[in-house]
Write a protein that holds these residues in place. Structure first.
Motif, mmCIF file in Angstrom:
data_model
loop_
_atom_site.group_PDB
_atom_site.id
_atom_site.type_symbol
_atom_site.label_atom_id
_atom_site.label_comp_id
_atom_site.label_asym_id
_atom_site.label_seq_id
_atom_site.Cartn_x
_atom_site.Cartn_y
_atom_site.Cartn_z
ATOM 1 N N GLY A 16 33.126 54.134 70.205
ATOM 2 C CA GLY A 16 33.661 54.480 68.754
ATOM 3 C C GLY A 16 33.192 55.096 68.140
ATOM 4 O O GLY A 16 31.667 55.506 68.013
ATOM 5 N N SER A 17 33.873 55.602 66.774
ATOM 6 C CA SER A 17 33.208 56.522 66.086
ATOM 7 C C SER A 17 33.152 56.054 64.482
ATOM 8 O O SER A 17 34.417 55.106 64.274
ATOM 9 N N LEU A 18 32.607 55.874 63.590
ATOM 10 C CA LEU A 18 32.828 56.110 61.776
ATOM 11 C C LEU A 18 32.280 57.180 61.413
ATOM 12 O O LEU A 18 31.419 58.332 61.817
ATOM 13 N N ARG A 19 32.884 57.171 60.134
ATOM 14 C CA ARG A 19 32.399 58.654 59.309
ATOM 15 C C ARG A 19 31.610 57.144 58.504
ATOM 16 O O ARG A 19 32.868 57.270 56.901
ATOM 17 N N LEU A 20 30.264 57.536 57.747
ATOM 18 C CA LEU A 20 29.700 57.316 56.439
ATOM 19 C C LEU A 20 29.872 57.776 55.580
ATOM 20 O O LEU A 20 29.993 59.155 55.738
ATOM 21 N N SER A 21 30.008 57.893 53.917
ATOM 22 C CA SER A 21 30.292 58.895 52.642
ATOM 23 C C SER A 21 29.397 58.300 51.702
ATOM 24 O O SER A 21 29.171 56.717 51.644
ATOM 25 N N CYS A 22 29.039 58.916 51.100
ATOM 26 C CA CYS A 22 27.530 58.684 50.095
ATOM 27 C C CYS A 22 28.351 59.862 48.733
ATOM 28 O O CYS A 22 27.850 60.755 49.339
ATOM 29 N N ALA A 23 28.604 58.960 47.446
ATOM 30 C CA ALA A 23 29.245 59.668 46.422
ATOM 31 C C ALA A 23 28.194 59.332 45.782
ATOM 32 O O ALA A 23 27.976 58.703 45.686
ATOM 33 N N ALA A 24 27.747 60.574 44.905
ATOM 34 C CA ALA A 24 26.910 60.975 43.825
ATOM 35 C C ALA A 24 27.028 61.251 43.044
ATOM 36 O O ALA A 24 27.806 61.746 42.615
ATOM 37 N N SER A 25 26.550 60.423 41.584
ATOM 38 C CA SER A 25 26.541 60.826 40.971
ATOM 39 C C SER A 25 26.478 62.125 39.830
ATOM 40 O O SER A 25 26.791 62.105 38.620
ATOM 41 N N ILE A 26 25.686 62.932 40.904
ATOM 42 C CA ILE A 26 25.510 64.640 39.715
ATOM 43 C C ILE A 26 25.397 65.484 41.561
ATOM 44 O O ILE A 26 25.671 64.558 41.992
#
Length: 115
Positions: A16-26
Motif C-alpha cells: 500500500g501507500s501513505l503520504r506523510l506531511s510535515c507542517a512548518a511554522s515558518i
C-alpha cells in the motif's frame, strides 16, 4: 524558533501507500534543509530523504524509486509519498529542519506496515 508537526502515519497493508506531511511554522523557503528520518524499534535512526532550499533532493539508496519527497511552499509543508510499502518500512518517521545552523525536530508519526 521553528515548529514541525508530522501527520499522515497509520496502519497499511504491505504494497500500500501513505503520504506523510510535515507542517512548518515558518515559510519553508527560509529553511536551509529539510529531511525525513525514520527509526524502528531497536534500530538506528536513518535518513530517508531530504530536500534543500534550492530544491535538490536526496534519497536512501534502498528507498529510491518507492519514496518521493516534495514540498508546497505556499502551504509551508513538505511531504513524503511512500509507495509499495513493506513491513520493514515500519518505523516512527520524523521531520527535521536546519535553519541558520539550528536543528529542529518534529515529534514523529508512526507508520506500521502489516504483512
Amino acid at each position: 524558533q521553528v515548529q514541525l508537526v508530522e501527520s499522515g502515519g497509520g496502519l497499511v497493508q504491505a504494497g500500500g501507500s501513505l503520504r506523510l506531511s510535515c507542517a512548518a511554522s515558518i515559510g519553508i523557503l527560509n529553511i536551509n534543509w529539510m529531511g525525513w528520518y525514520r527509526q524502528a524499534p531497536g534500530k538506528q535512526r536513518e535518513l530517508v530523504a531530504d530536500i534543500t532550499s534550492g530544491g535538490r533532493t536526496n534519497y536512501a539508496d534502498s528507498l529510491k524509486g518507492r519514496f518521493t519527497i516534495s514540498s508546497i511552499n505556499a502551504k509551508n509543508e513538505v511531504y513524503l509519498q511512500m509507495s509499495s510499502l513493506k513491513p520493514e518500512d515500519t518505523a516512527v518517521y520524523y521531520c527535521r529542519a536546519i535553519v541558520a545552523l539550528r536543528d529542529y525536530w518534529g515529534q514523529g508519526t508512526q507508520v506500521t506496515v502489516s504483512s
